[in-house]
Design an enzyme around this catalytic site. Structure first.
Site, short mmCIF file in Angstrom:
data_model
loop_
_atom_site.label_atom_id
_atom_site.label_comp_id
_atom_site.label_asym_id
_atom_site.label_seq_id
_atom_site.Cartn_x
_atom_site.Cartn_y
_atom_site.Cartn_z
N LYS A 1 -16.19 10.06 -17.46
CA LYS A 1 -14.83 10.85 -17.06
C LYS A 1 -14.87 11.57 -18.28
O LYS A 1 -13.94 13.09 -18.01
CB LYS A 1 -14.49 9.27 -17.56
CG LYS A 1 -11.89 9.47 -17.81
CD LYS A 1 -11.54 10.23 -17.08
CE LYS A 1 -10.48 10.73 -17.26
NZ LYS A 1 -9.87 11.74 -15.89
N SER B 1 -8.88 5.37 -19.38
CA SER B 1 -9.99 6.19 -20.24
C SER B 1 -10.50 6.11 -21.85
O SER B 1 -8.92 7.05 -22.32
CB SER B 1 -9.59 8.13 -19.86
OG SER B 1 -8.73 7.99 -18.80
#
Ligand SMILES: NC(=O)c1ccc[n+]([C@@H]2O[C@H](COP(=O)([O-])OP(=O)(O)OC[C@H]3O[C@@H](n4cnc5c(N)ncnc54)[C@H](O)[C@@H]3O)[C@@H](O)[C@H]2O)c1
Length: 294
Positions: free
Chosen positions: A170, A95
């Site tokens: 995300k 991420s």
């Protein structure tokens, strides 16, 4: 079956790599003291550098903590870019920052590779059960090449858009998760301070409108006070920083996100960087009790 270089064997990467081995792929990684006996027994081998990994692999997956880590693995000295073969598929499942991702994708494409951002949600449990939600930023070609590999690790795989779109999705996910964890922590803290049995409160709430996976999983962690990670607070703080940086550049107010970021920061400031993110409860308790870390 593909020869896959998998870089980043932490809480998430280890079980994800295990599924790829079980599916019959051949896996190599970089030497870092993180290759455990289970993966080694399944045939995963260590090489000296990301460059050596790129020289051998047709597909490279990164699952490292943050944007500078991905940059180092791909473009640092001895990095993937130095050994990249034409047509190699580079899938970043960490991420990281959406804007930096667009830059990484451009550089990999200029070097003859195909870049896909494919961050995940579902936590350690999702990784162990091969049930991750995977949010993909890629060209149509990149998505169709990556999909069969991603399907080994995840259940819900969505092509969100072009490069960086997976990471944008995300960040949105992490905003929702952080605010929900904070809501669960505040609800349970309130119930506890008011003298209610918090286990019964959680059980009751799980049958009503407040039901959520976070109330279930993180609520249970809060009640049992199991704050070993799952998902480390410092990594969630990194994601909220990405959200606030993005909001600044969009001239967008995200007051709830800013508030949650401060609670995560309070945990980190008091030695809680490696607590599970359910440990945000401790920051709220500290506000109530003037004490941290009990
Ligand atoms: N843990 C979760 O629940 C969860 C869920 C979804 C997404 N994520 C994201 O997935 C990523 C990984 O998370 P994690 O929980 O597995 O983290 P972790 O800290 O457990 O593991 C990270 C791994 O990367 C390795 N690493 C770091 N820099 C490296 C480098 N330069 N070269 C090779 N290896 C390197 C570390 O040695 C470690 O093994 C993060 O971006 C995180 O935000 C985590």
């Amino acid at each position: 079956m593909s020869k896959i270089g998998f870089i980043g064997l932490g809480i998430m990467g280890r079980p994800m790599a295990g599924h790829l081995l079980d599916a019959g792929h051949e896996l190599v990684t970089v030497k870092r003291g993180t290759l455990d006996a289970t993966l080694a027994e399944k045939g995963m081998r260590e090489l000296d550098s990301p460059r050596a990994v790129a020289e051998q692999a047709e597909v490279i997956i990164t699952m490292v903590p943050d944007t500078p880590d991905v940059e180092q693995v791909l473009f640092g000295e001895g990095g993937v870019a130095e050994g990249l073969k034409p047509g190699t598929l580079v899938i970043d499942m960490s991420s990281i920052a959406p804007i930096a991702t667009q830059g990484f994708a451009k550089r990999i494409h200029e070097a003859g590779g195909e870049y896909v951002d494919a961050p995940v949600s579902g936590g350690e449990g999702g990784a162990i059960n091969a049930a991750l939600t995977i949010m993909v930023g890629a060209t149509e070609e990149g998505f169709s090449r990556a999909k069969p590999i991603l399907e080994v690790m995840g259940k819900t795989i969505t092509h969100i858009g072009g490069h960086g779109a997976g990471q944008t999705c995300k960040v949105a996910n992490q905003i929702v998760v952080a605010l929900t964890i904070e809501a669960v922590a505040e609800g349970l803290l309130f119930a506890s301070k008011a003298g209610a049995d918090v286990a019964k409160v959680r059980e009751s709430l799980l049958g009503g409108l407040a039901q959520s996976k976070i109330l279930d999983v993180h609520g249970e962690r809060m009640i049992k006070r199991t704050f070993d990670p799952g998902f480390k607070i410092k990594l969630h703080q990194k994601d909220l920083n990405l959200a606030l940086e993005g909001a600044r550049s969009l001239n967008l107010a995200l007051p709830g996100t800013a508030n949650a970021q401060q609670l995560f920061q309070a945990c980190v400031a008091h030695g809680g960087e490696d607590w599970d993110h359910a440990g945000i409860l401790r920051a709220l308790e500290a506000l109530a009790d003037h004490e941290v870390g009990h």
